[in-house]
Write a protein that holds these residues in place. Sequence first.
Motif, PDB file in Angstrom:
ATOM      1  N   ARG A 107       0.844  -1.189   0.000  1.00  0.00           N
ATOM      2  CA  ARG A 107       0.000   0.000   0.000  1.00  0.00           C
ATOM      3  C   ARG A 107       0.880   1.239   0.000  1.00  0.00           C
ATOM      4  O   ARG A 107       2.064   1.180   0.328  1.00  0.00           O
ATOM      5  CB  ARG A 107      -0.939   0.011   1.201  1.00  0.00           C
ATOM      6  CG  ARG A 107      -0.229   0.080   2.543  1.00  0.00           C
ATOM      7  CD  ARG A 107      -1.213   0.091   3.710  1.00  0.00           C
ATOM      8  NE  ARG A 107      -2.014  -1.126   3.752  1.00  0.00           N
ATOM      9  CZ  ARG A 107      -3.330  -1.149   3.903  1.00  0.00           C
ATOM     10  NH1 ARG A 107      -3.993  -0.005   4.006  1.00  0.00           N
ATOM     11  NH2 ARG A 107      -3.980  -2.283   3.959  1.00  0.00           N
ATOM     12  N   GLU A 119      -5.006   7.192  -0.026  1.00  0.00           N
ATOM     13  CA  GLU A 119      -4.320   5.914   0.155  1.00  0.00           C
ATOM     14  C   GLU A 119      -4.815   4.893  -0.871  1.00  0.00           C
ATOM     15  O   GLU A 119      -5.999   4.851  -1.201  1.00  0.00           O
ATOM     16  CB  GLU A 119      -4.539   5.377   1.564  1.00  0.00           C
ATOM     17  CG  GLU A 119      -3.666   4.166   1.902  1.00  0.00           C
ATOM     18  CD  GLU A 119      -3.747   3.766   3.363  1.00  0.00           C
ATOM     19  OE1 GLU A 119      -2.895   2.979   3.815  1.00  0.00           O
ATOM     20  OE2 GLU A 119      -4.667   4.259   4.061  1.00  0.00           O
ATOM     21  N   GLU A 121      -4.147   0.579  -2.126  1.00  0.00           N
ATOM     22  CA  GLU A 121      -3.607  -0.683  -1.654  1.00  0.00           C
ATOM     23  C   GLU A 121      -3.703  -1.731  -2.748  1.00  0.00           C
ATOM     24  O   GLU A 121      -4.227  -1.484  -3.834  1.00  0.00           O
ATOM     25  CB  GLU A 121      -4.374  -1.145  -0.418  1.00  0.00           C
ATOM     26  CG  GLU A 121      -5.857  -1.348  -0.650  1.00  0.00           C
ATOM     27  CD  GLU A 121      -6.595  -1.702   0.632  1.00  0.00           C
ATOM     28  OE1 GLU A 121      -5.960  -1.715   1.704  1.00  0.00           O
ATOM     29  OE2 GLU A 121      -7.803  -1.961   0.549  1.00  0.00           O
ATOM     30  N   THR A 171       6.110  -2.115  -1.487  1.00  0.00           N
ATOM     31  CA  THR A 171       4.950  -1.788  -2.308  1.00  0.00           C
ATOM     32  C   THR A 171       5.323  -1.981  -3.769  1.00  0.00           C
ATOM     33  O   THR A 171       6.404  -1.569  -4.194  1.00  0.00           O
ATOM     34  CB  THR A 171       4.499  -0.328  -2.101  1.00  0.00           C
ATOM     35  OG1 THR A 171       4.170  -0.122  -0.731  1.00  0.00           O
ATOM     36  CG2 THR A 171       3.290   0.004  -2.979  1.00  0.00           C
TER      37      THR A 171
END
Length: 377
Positions: A107, A119, A121, A171
């Motif tokens: 994320r 945000e 993810e 990520t």
Amino acid sequence: MSSVDGPKLSNHKRCSILQNPAFLSNRPNRIDEQVNFVQSHDMNQFDPHVPDPDALAQPIGDPLGEILHLLKLTGTFYCQSRMSAPWGVSIPGFPDILSFAVITHGRCFMKVGQDDPFEVEKGDLVLMTNGAPIGFFSSEDTPLLTLEELPIRKVTELYETLEYGGGGAETGIMYGLVRIDHAASGMLMGLLPDVLKIDPWEEDAGSWLQATLQFIAKEARELRPGGETVITRLADVVVIEAIRRWLNSAPDANRGWLKAARDPQIGRTIIAIHRTPAAAWTVESLAEVAGMSRSAFAARFTGLVGVPAIQYLATWRMHLANERLVSTDQPISQIAADIGYLSEPAFNKAFKRVFGAPPGKIRKNGVHSVSRRNLRN
């Protein structure tokens, strides 16, 4: 990359394809503006032939479905990134270029233009339509590095990789830039939000998305014969799926031109115009396609689309011509004839009214022209 003090950069040559201005050549247009629609007296120069019976004999389906089917993505570029916290990456803006990002694992935060960070993810797909600068970062207080400061590895002309960070939580991001080539793309792009985020996909969608991205990465790395075509068509699937989901679910997707295209009667006329643009359409003949009286059709078309039907038709013809000018070497006289103009000077005059420059100049520049007014409602 195990430093606890912050990201360490390798000695690898720092050069990204995105830093090359030539990457932006032949980019497509967002229909930002359009001046002075072609006036009705120009319509007298059209070839007075009747609509193509074969084209109109096809079943009248979903106008949006037809447009999505015709959208063509070109100039596709990909970067596969693996980041470890703390990290931050800044990507410059590319006007009139559509970009997208898929979070393959982990994320992070994203910031598009001047908007607030948000945000994302694993499984999220984000489509950016306004060409604004983009930031990706592990936390909101992490400084962002520019492309010049990053250890980017160019694999092929279409594909780059980036591994960077401080050794913390990882990520993965697949980032892409594409151009959309189709006369309808400007109208559609003009109605899309600047940022289109598809929240966590259901399992079946997520699985096919990951498989598609893995196949794209493989083709981009190896660049086998026909690989660019394969990559571009797979990008079509990913991007168009995002647009389709927005069309099917967002309240804003039922306004302006999109609402008109969905209208059972007005949508039929939009399909007819798109299928046979060179036909000698009149308000009366379009009203007949819609199954409405002339006055009722004229009022409803203008009310939904925002411009009268004949102006929409004239503008559509010019966008088709613009697309042909930059994607083919056909003589201008032939392009003019194909969209219904018997007189090349009349075509040149009409084209300049819409795009602000004559067709010869647009062709010489080798880029899609940007019209001067949006069909946004």
